[in-house]
Design a protein around this motif. Structure first.
Motif, PDB file in Angstrom:
ATOM      1  N   THR A   1       0.827  -1.203   0.000  1.00  0.00           N
ATOM      2  CA  THR A   1       0.000   0.000   0.000  1.00  0.00           C
ATOM      3  C   THR A   1       0.862   1.253   0.000  1.00  0.00           C
ATOM      4  N   ARG A   2       1.909   1.273   0.814  1.00  0.00           N
ATOM      5  CA  ARG A   2       2.791   2.449   0.845  1.00  0.00           C
ATOM      6  C   ARG A   2       3.463   2.670  -0.505  1.00  0.00           C
ATOM      7  N   VAL A   3       3.898   1.597  -1.135  1.00  0.00           N
ATOM      8  CA  VAL A   3       4.575   1.736  -2.428  1.00  0.00           C
ATOM      9  C   VAL A   3       3.602   2.233  -3.491  1.00  0.00           C
ATOM     10  N   ILE A   4       2.393   1.709  -3.495  1.00  0.00           N
ATOM     11  CA  ILE A   4       1.410   2.065  -4.525  1.00  0.00           C
ATOM     12  C   ILE A   4       0.912   3.498  -4.346  1.00  0.00           C
ATOM     13  N   ASP A   5       0.651   3.905  -3.086  1.00  0.00           N
ATOM     14  CA  ASP A   5       0.071   5.247  -2.901  1.00  0.00           C
ATOM     15  C   ASP A   5       1.111   6.354  -2.765  1.00  0.00           C
ATOM     16  N   GLY A   6       2.396   6.012  -2.901  1.00  0.00           N
ATOM     17  CA  GLY A   6       3.439   7.032  -2.933  1.00  0.00           C
ATOM     18  C   GLY A   6       3.948   7.470  -1.577  1.00  0.00           C
ATOM     19  N   THR A   7       3.661   6.725  -0.519  1.00  0.00           N
ATOM     20  CA  THR A   7       4.145   7.100   0.815  1.00  0.00           C
ATOM     21  C   THR A   7       5.300   6.206   1.271  1.00  0.00           C
ATOM     22  N   ALA A   8       5.866   5.435   0.373  1.00  0.00           N
ATOM     23  CA  ALA A   8       6.949   4.517   0.734  1.00  0.00           C
ATOM     24  C   ALA A   8       8.205   5.287   1.122  1.00  0.00           C
ATOM     25  N   THR A   9       8.924   4.754   2.102  1.00  0.00           N
ATOM     26  CA  THR A   9      10.212   5.306   2.486  1.00  0.00           C
ATOM     27  C   THR A   9      11.292   4.756   1.543  1.00  0.00           C
ATOM     28  N   THR A  10      12.471   5.324   1.646  1.00  0.00           N
ATOM     29  CA  THR A  10      13.588   4.799   0.852  1.00  0.00           C
ATOM     30  C   THR A  10      13.845   3.342   1.193  1.00  0.00           C
ATOM     31  N   ALA A  11      13.733   3.006   2.485  1.00  0.00           N
ATOM     32  CA  ALA A  11      13.924   1.606   2.890  1.00  0.00           C
ATOM     33  C   ALA A  11      12.875   0.707   2.259  1.00  0.00           C
ATOM     34  N   ASP A  12      11.625   1.182   2.163  1.00  0.00           N
ATOM     35  CA  ASP A  12      10.577   0.408   1.494  1.00  0.00           C
ATOM     36  C   ASP A  12      10.946   0.126   0.047  1.00  0.00           C
ATOM     37  N   LEU A  13      11.457   1.150  -0.625  1.00  0.00           N
ATOM     38  CA  LEU A  13      11.750   1.016  -2.054  1.00  0.00           C
ATOM     39  C   LEU A  13      12.980   0.159  -2.303  1.00  0.00           C
ATOM     40  N   ARG A  14      13.878   0.107  -1.334  1.00  0.00           N
ATOM     41  CA  ARG A  14      15.074  -0.717  -1.509  1.00  0.00           C
ATOM     42  C   ARG A  14      14.841  -2.164  -1.077  1.00  0.00           C
ATOM     43  N   ALA A  15      13.706  -2.415  -0.417  1.00  0.00           N
ATOM     44  CA  ALA A  15      13.364  -3.774   0.000  1.00  0.00           C
ATOM     45  C   ALA A  15      12.581  -4.444  -1.110  1.00  0.00           C
ATOM     46  N   ALA A  16      13.187  -5.397  -1.767  1.00  0.00           N
ATOM     47  CA  ALA A  16      12.540  -6.039  -2.905  1.00  0.00           C
ATOM     48  C   ALA A  16      12.438  -7.535  -2.678  1.00  0.00           C
ATOM     49  N   PRO A  17      11.273  -8.125  -2.943  1.00  0.00           N
ATOM     50  CA  PRO A  17      11.161  -9.585  -2.837  1.00  0.00           C
ATOM     51  C   PRO A  17      12.026 -10.258  -3.884  1.00  0.00           C
ATOM     52  N   PRO A  18      12.626 -11.400  -3.556  1.00  0.00           N
ATOM     53  CA  PRO A  18      13.479 -12.092  -4.520  1.00  0.00           C
ATOM     54  C   PRO A  18      12.694 -12.650  -5.688  1.00  0.00           C
ATOM     55  N   GLY A  19      11.390 -12.777  -5.537  1.00  0.00           N
ATOM     56  CA  GLY A  19      10.537 -13.304  -6.599  1.00  0.00           C
ATOM     57  C   GLY A  19       9.179 -13.611  -6.016  1.00  0.00           C
ATOM     58  N   MET A  20       8.182 -13.672  -6.881  1.00  0.00           N
ATOM     59  CA  MET A  20       6.833 -13.904  -6.392  1.00  0.00           C
ATOM     60  C   MET A  20       6.645 -15.318  -5.866  1.00  0.00           C
ATOM     61  N   ASP A  21       7.475 -16.252  -6.304  1.00  0.00           N
ATOM     62  CA  ASP A  21       7.349 -17.623  -5.810  1.00  0.00           C
ATOM     63  C   ASP A  21       7.526 -17.683  -4.297  1.00  0.00           C
ATOM     64  N   SER A  22       8.369 -16.812  -3.763  1.00  0.00           N
ATOM     65  CA  SER A  22       8.604 -16.809  -2.323  1.00  0.00           C
ATOM     66  C   SER A  22       7.460 -16.154  -1.563  1.00  0.00           C
TER      67      SER A  22
END
Length: 269
Positions: free
Chosen positions: A118-139
């Motif tokens: 929700t934070r990423v989609i609505d534009g309220t994500a922090t830098t830490a949010d944006l740098r945290a990426a799932p390794p893949g949807m399978d996980s």
């Protein structure tokens, strides 16, 4: 061992480790480094309550989990499952004679991931949010192997939510000039749903933003071939147009020309 993606998003308590209910993969509970298995006889009840954003009425839980047209028997099954949950050394539910809810101190990894999306989609994500990426949807497959209607609906809901979040995340990373990270995130989205045009567009745009026109061309060629094999169609004109505009910098003689769509798609007929 590095913590997995949902674990990175779960809130921490400075006074000590809190119980965490894990729903991606086989459900279990952790308290710090300690794993606590959930008895199979009460696992569905715990997960059913955890998937609800608010209090669950007892008759609704009993009727949904044990639809046997016998209210007394379903209520007995509910009481039995609650008794087994109470025998665990970690208290997870708040229960009274009317309803059930997750205890406030229990974190749920699904809720943490949903809040991140929700934070990423609505534009309220922090830098830490944006740098945290799932390794893949399978996980991040919610409750794999569960076929209850309520589990299937929630699995598809969170899957779509995460795909939209990956799109937004890749776009934000490009704006920050983090092109390699933007490519990684777009590739995760493409890997989860190769025919999804928005993810393919972002992957191409990330390559182009980094000045990697060859990679952008290759990505479009792969997507065009996939569309032809699976659907018998060509990429949208807006997508191919991305590679018809040469970069504005660099020696004129080194600028690539228009992308040759016909070279990667074999028209049918």
């Amino acid at each position: 061992m590095m913590p997995d993606f949902p674990q990175l998003l779960v809130p921490r308590d400075t006074l000590g480790p809190l119980p965490v209910l894990h729903l991606f993969g086989e459900p279990f509970v952790s308290v710090g480094a300690r794993r606590v298995d959930i008895p199979r006889s009460c696992r569905r009840l715990l997960v059913f309550v955890a998937l609800r954003p608010s209090r669950v009425e007892r008759p609704y839980a009993a009727g949904s989990l044990w639809p046997i047209n016998d209210e007394a028997r379903a209520d007995g099954n509910l009481r039995s499952a609650l008794w087994r949950l109470n025998r665990m050394d970690v208290q997870l539910l708040s229960v009274d004679k009317y309803g059930l809810t997750m205890r406030d101190e229990v974190a749920v990894d699904l809720r943490a991931v949903s809040a991140w999306a929700t934070r990423v989609i609505d534009g309220t994500a922090t830098t830490a949010d944006l740098r945290a990426a799932p390794p893949g949807m399978d996980s991040l497959e919610l409750l794999p192997g569960w076929y209850d209607d309520w589990a299937l609906m929630e699995r598809e809901r969170i899957r779509q939510r995460l795909l939209h979040a990956l799109d937004s995340q890749s776009r934000h990373l490009m704006r920050m000039g983090l092109y390699a990270d933007a490519v990684d995130v777009a590739m995760a989205a493409v890997g989860a749903e190769p025919l999804r045009e928005s993810a393919q567009r972002l992957l191409i745009e990330a390559h182009l933003a980094a000045g990697n026109w060859v990679e952008g061309r290759r990505s479009l060629a792969v997507y065009a071939g996939l569309l032809d094999r699976e659907l018998g169609v060509r990429p949208a004109p807006e997508l191919t147009a991305l590679l018809r505009c040469p970069p504005s910098s660099g020696p004129a003689g080194s600028r690539p020309g228009p992308f040759p769509v016909k070279s990667v798609v074999n028209p049918r007929g």
